[in-house]
Enzyme design. Structure first.
Site, short mmCIF file in Angstrom:
data_model
loop_
_atom_site.label_atom_id
_atom_site.label_comp_id
_atom_site.label_asym_id
_atom_site.label_seq_id
_atom_site.Cartn_x
_atom_site.Cartn_y
_atom_site.Cartn_z
N ALA A 26 0.88 -1.02 -0.06
CA ALA A 26 0.24 -0.12 0.14
C ALA A 26 0.84 1.43 0.07
O ALA A 26 1.86 1.39 0.55
CB ALA A 26 -0.91 -0.21 1.29
N ALA A 55 1.67 2.74 3.59
CA ALA A 55 2.58 2.23 4.33
C ALA A 55 3.87 2.81 4.67
O ALA A 55 4.37 2.86 5.91
CB ALA A 55 2.91 0.76 4.26
N ARG A 96 -0.84 -9.31 -3.33
CA ARG A 96 -1.69 -10.31 -4.25
C ARG A 96 -0.68 -10.84 -5.30
O ARG A 96 -0.78 -11.92 -5.79
CB ARG A 96 -2.76 -9.72 -4.87
CG ARG A 96 -3.72 -9.41 -3.82
CD ARG A 96 -5.18 -8.48 -4.54
NE ARG A 96 -4.60 -6.88 -4.96
CZ ARG A 96 -5.25 -6.32 -5.67
NH1 ARG A 96 -6.43 -6.64 -5.89
NH2 ARG A 96 -4.73 -5.07 -6.11
N TYR A 137 -1.76 -13.00 1.54
CA TYR A 137 -2.16 -12.36 2.67
C TYR A 137 -2.30 -13.64 3.91
O TYR A 137 -1.87 -13.38 4.97
CB TYR A 137 -3.33 -11.52 2.77
CG TYR A 137 -3.35 -10.49 1.78
CD1 TYR A 137 -2.26 -9.92 1.28
CD2 TYR A 137 -4.43 -9.85 1.23
CE1 TYR A 137 -2.36 -8.73 0.32
CE2 TYR A 137 -4.74 -8.85 0.38
CZ TYR A 137 -3.45 -8.29 0.02
OH TYR A 137 -3.60 -7.43 -0.81
N LEU A 193 -5.33 -2.13 3.84
CA LEU A 193 -6.00 -2.46 2.48
C LEU A 193 -7.24 -1.62 2.37
O LEU A 193 -7.47 -0.72 3.39
CB LEU A 193 -6.75 -4.04 2.68
CG LEU A 193 -5.35 -5.23 2.95
CD1 LEU A 193 -6.06 -6.44 3.34
CD2 LEU A 193 -4.74 -5.35 1.68
N HIS A 246 -11.02 -4.15 5.13
CA HIS A 246 -10.58 -4.13 6.64
C HIS A 246 -11.25 -5.04 7.52
O HIS A 246 -10.42 -5.77 8.15
CB HIS A 246 -10.94 -2.56 7.13
CG HIS A 246 -10.14 -1.56 6.50
ND1 HIS A 246 -10.07 -0.13 7.14
CD2 HIS A 246 -9.01 -1.56 5.72
CE1 HIS A 246 -9.15 0.52 6.39
NE2 HIS A 246 -8.80 -0.45 5.49
N LYS A 279 -7.67 3.37 9.21
CA LYS A 279 -9.02 3.97 9.50
C LYS A 279 -9.95 3.64 7.89
O LYS A 279 -9.12 4.04 6.92
CB LYS A 279 -8.99 5.56 9.76
CG LYS A 279 -7.99 6.24 9.24
CD LYS A 279 -7.88 6.54 7.54
CE LYS A 279 -8.81 7.08 6.90
NZ LYS A 279 -8.49 7.50 5.61
N ARG A 281 -10.84 4.82 -3.06
CA ARG A 281 -11.86 5.77 -2.41
C ARG A 281 -13.14 6.05 -3.13
O ARG A 281 -13.95 6.61 -2.43
CB ARG A 281 -11.01 7.22 -2.11
CG ARG A 281 -9.99 6.98 -1.16
CD ARG A 281 -8.85 8.14 -1.40
NE ARG A 281 -7.80 8.00 -0.50
CZ ARG A 281 -6.70 7.28 -0.48
NH1 ARG A 281 -6.64 6.38 -1.79
NH2 ARG A 281 -5.83 7.06 0.21
N1 LIG Z 1 -3.77 6.89 8.08
C1 LIG Z 1 -3.46 7.83 6.79
O1 LIG Z 1 -3.02 8.79 6.76
C2 LIG Z 1 -3.97 7.13 5.72
C3 LIG Z 1 -4.84 5.92 5.68
N2 LIG Z 1 -5.19 5.55 4.45
C4 LIG Z 1 -6.00 4.26 4.66
O2 LIG Z 1 -5.19 3.30 4.05
C5 LIG Z 1 -5.86 2.24 3.31
C6 LIG Z 1 -4.98 2.13 2.06
O3 LIG Z 1 -5.14 3.33 1.39
P1 LIG Z 1 -3.60 3.62 0.07
O4 LIG Z 1 -2.47 3.09 0.84
O5 LIG Z 1 -3.91 4.99 -0.16
O6 LIG Z 1 -4.38 2.45 -0.76
P2 LIG Z 1 -3.46 1.82 -1.84
O7 LIG Z 1 -4.50 1.74 -3.02
O8 LIG Z 1 -1.96 2.30 -2.14
O9 LIG Z 1 -3.26 0.56 -1.20
C7 LIG Z 1 -4.06 -0.47 -0.86
C8 LIG Z 1 -3.74 -1.92 -1.01
O10 LIG Z 1 -4.73 -2.85 -1.03
C9 LIG Z 1 -4.35 -3.86 -1.73
N3 LIG Z 1 -5.82 -4.39 -2.54
C10 LIG Z 1 -6.14 -5.65 -2.06
N4 LIG Z 1 -7.47 -5.98 -2.84
C11 LIG Z 1 -7.40 -4.87 -3.57
C12 LIG Z 1 -8.55 -4.52 -4.46
N5 LIG Z 1 -9.47 -5.34 -4.88
N6 LIG Z 1 -8.56 -3.39 -5.21
C13 LIG Z 1 -7.36 -2.55 -4.81
N7 LIG Z 1 -6.38 -2.85 -3.89
C14 LIG Z 1 -6.53 -4.03 -3.25
C15 LIG Z 1 -3.47 -3.57 -2.86
O11 LIG Z 1 -2.28 -4.71 -2.55
P3 LIG Z 1 -1.50 -5.35 -3.10
O12 LIG Z 1 -0.11 -4.82 -3.09
O13 LIG Z 1 -1.87 -6.88 -2.62
O14 LIG Z 1 -2.09 -5.53 -4.79
C16 LIG Z 1 -3.02 -2.31 -2.46
O15 LIG Z 1 -1.49 -2.18 -2.28
C17 LIG Z 1 -7.18 2.88 3.03
O16 LIG Z 1 -8.33 2.21 4.03
C18 LIG Z 1 -7.19 4.39 3.45
O17 LIG Z 1 -8.48 4.74 4.12
C19 LIG Z 1 -4.69 6.12 3.28
C20 LIG Z 1 -4.11 7.22 3.20
C21 LIG Z 1 -3.68 7.95 4.61
O1 LIG Z 2 -4.97 11.12 5.53
C1 LIG Z 2 -5.65 11.04 4.66
O2 LIG Z 2 -5.57 12.21 3.54
C2 LIG Z 2 -6.06 11.79 2.25
C3 LIG Z 2 -7.16 11.00 2.18
O3 LIG Z 2 -7.55 10.71 1.05
C4 LIG Z 2 -6.48 9.63 2.87
O4 LIG Z 2 -7.23 8.44 2.73
C5 LIG Z 2 -6.59 10.04 4.57
O5 LIG Z 2 -6.44 9.13 5.11
#
Ligand SMILES: NC(=O)C1=CN([C@@H]2O[C@H](COP(=O)(O)OP(=O)(O)OC[C@H]3O[C@@H](n4cnc5c(N)ncnc54)[C@H](OP(=O)(O)O)[C@@H]3O)[C@@H](O)[C@H]2O)C=CC1
Ligand SMILES: O=C1OC[C@@H](O)[C@H](O)[C@H]1O
Length: 373
Positions: free
Chosen positions: A34, A37, A59, A80, A96, A101, A119, A190
């Site tokens: 992701a 991370a 995946r 996973y 994810l 989640h 979240k 999103r």
């Molecule tokens: N705390 C914070 O500041 C933030 C939190 N978030 C949260 O983190 C989560 C991920 O966000 P973000 O990192 O931006 O997302 P990404 O799209 O970068 O990553 C999501 C990961 O989910 C996996 N995945 C599994 N199934 C699916 C599917 N069907 N379609 C797409 N992806 C899939 C992919 O993994 P694989 O590598 O296995 O293909 C991918 O790497 C969300 O819940 C978001 O709300 C996001 C941004 C900021």
């Molecule tokens: O921290 C954030 O900023 C942008 C958002 O879209 C993301 O998912 C969120 O966690």
């Protein structure tokens, strides 16, 4: 001690070098390669002796390997499931898409792993309740990653507001804004209903959480909810008004990922902020979301109109995510001891995650939209 400057703070989000690790450091694995991370876990873990990122599963294994190489993660798992089943792993980070989640956190908890969960906690309140109950029954730590709460500036802002309230000044109004232009494409997770997308799930979950956290008040009812629908069941922007319990206070949230680029509205809303108004004062916390990079806290006296700009609280210059990870490690190392966890400033208890999901569901219901599944 003076705090590191802006560029030093940016560097601390994901430093190039790692500190040496303790022999009993926690071993954490990542579900999915992701984007979030590196700043949320991989970088902060480099600053802590007490936790090692040991593996990532994706995946597609080639993707996992490339990600591991890029970020200095020593191992990968083929799936996973394999990551979760590994007895050498103590904790799982679940970043994810929202709609996954619940399923994967449930599996991780079932396998006896502590979980740092992005979240929002799940797709809806019912799922959040189930996860919290499962974590409790297994005596495992489950932390919904509301990282902003752990930063010294957030703790200071909350304390400022709460001590003013304790002096007898009731909160009248609280507003939380997290509204960005279209920084993600329309194919992003999103905006995908099947993955429990929608702006209330995304930025909206922070606005609801920050209203509840800084006010110390729970939501009585959602009075109005006005979405901008961008595709079937997907809100790209939401404005909602809430009534808070035991206070009569009003709350307002604005969440967006579809503000027009280069507009007055974008300019006015682009910095996430919380404003709390009482009978005598207006407290504002600008950039509460990632206060470690930049923030401001002001207090306006309503009678004189004078505004005081309080000293910034960068501490040692670490990011919100580093403070969050420290808290998670402390909770896990304590063996999920309630007295330890309750003493961690900013901690997000399971009941808090459930209450937040409940309000998300209620905003969708009030907007006439389907709950996420
Ligand atoms: N705390 C914070 O500041 C933030 C939190 N978030 C949260 O983190 C989560 C991920 O966000 P973000 O990192 O931006 O997302 P990404 O799209 O970068 O990553 C999501 C990961 O989910 C996996 N995945 C599994 N199934 C699916 C599917 N069907 N379609 C797409 N992806 C899939 C992919 O993994 P694989 O590598 O296995 O293909 C991918 O790497 C969300 O819940 C978001 O709300 C996001 C941004 C900021
Ligand atoms: O921290 C954030 O900023 C942008 C958002 O879209 C993301 O998912 C969120 O966690």
């Amino acid at each position: 001690m003076s705090s590191p400057g802006f560029f030093a703070r940016l560097k601390l989000i994901n430093p190039s070098q790692s500190v040496a690790k303790d022999t009993d450091a926690l071993r954490i694995g990542i579900l999915g390669a992701a984007n979030i991370a590196p700043p949320a876990l991989i970088g902060p873990a480099k600053l802590l002796r007490s936790i090692i990122v040991v593996s990532v599963a994706a995946r597609d294994q080639a993707k996992a390997k490339a990600y591991a190489d890029k970020h200095g993660i020593p191992n990968t798992h083929v799936s996973y499931d394999a990551l979760i089943a590994d007895p050498e792993i103590d904790c799982i980070y679940n970043p994810l898409p929202n709609g996954l989640h619940y399923e994967w956190t449930r599996k991780a908890l079932q396998a006896g792993k502590h979980v740092l969960l992005e979240k929002p906690a799940a797709s809806n309140e019912e799922q959040a309740k189930d996860l919290v109950a499962l974590a409790q029954s297994k005596n495992l730590v489950l932390l919904e990653a509301f990282h902003y709460r752990f930063h010294p500036a957030s703790l200071r802002f909350r304390e400022l507001v709460q001590s003013h309230v304790a002096e007898g000044h009731a909160i009248r109004k609280i507003t939380s804004i997290m509204a960005f232009p279209a920084i993600f494409g329309k194919d992003d997770i999103r905006f995908n209903y099947k993955l429990a997308g929608g702006i209330v799930m995304d930025a909206g979950c922070y606005t609801i959480n920050s209203i509840r956290y800084f006010s110390g008040l729970e939501v009585e009812s959602v009075e109005s909810a006005t979405p901008k629908i961008v595709s079937e069941n997907i809100d790209g922007r939401m404005e909602a008004t809430l009534k808070l319990k035991d206070s009569g206070a009003d709350a307002r949230l604005i969440a967006s990922l579809t503000n027009p680029w280069l507009s007055v509205q974008t300019y006015k809303e682009v910095l996430p902020r919380v404003t709390v108004e009482t009978d005598t004062k207006v407290f504002t916390f600008g950039n509460f979301l990632i206060a470690g990079i930049y923030h401001y806290i002001t207090v306006q006296d309503k009678a004189t109109g004078r505004t005081e700009n309080l000293p910034k609280q960068y501490g040692e210059g670490f990011s919100t995510y580093k403070y969050q990870l420290e808290a998670f490690v402390k909770a896990v190392k304590s063996g999920n001891k309630k007295d330890v966890i309750n003493s961690i400033p900013g901690w997000v208890p399971g009941e808090d995650s459930i209450a937040n999901m409940k309000v998300i569901d209620e905003v969708y219901t009030r907007a006439g939209m389907k709950l996420r599944e």
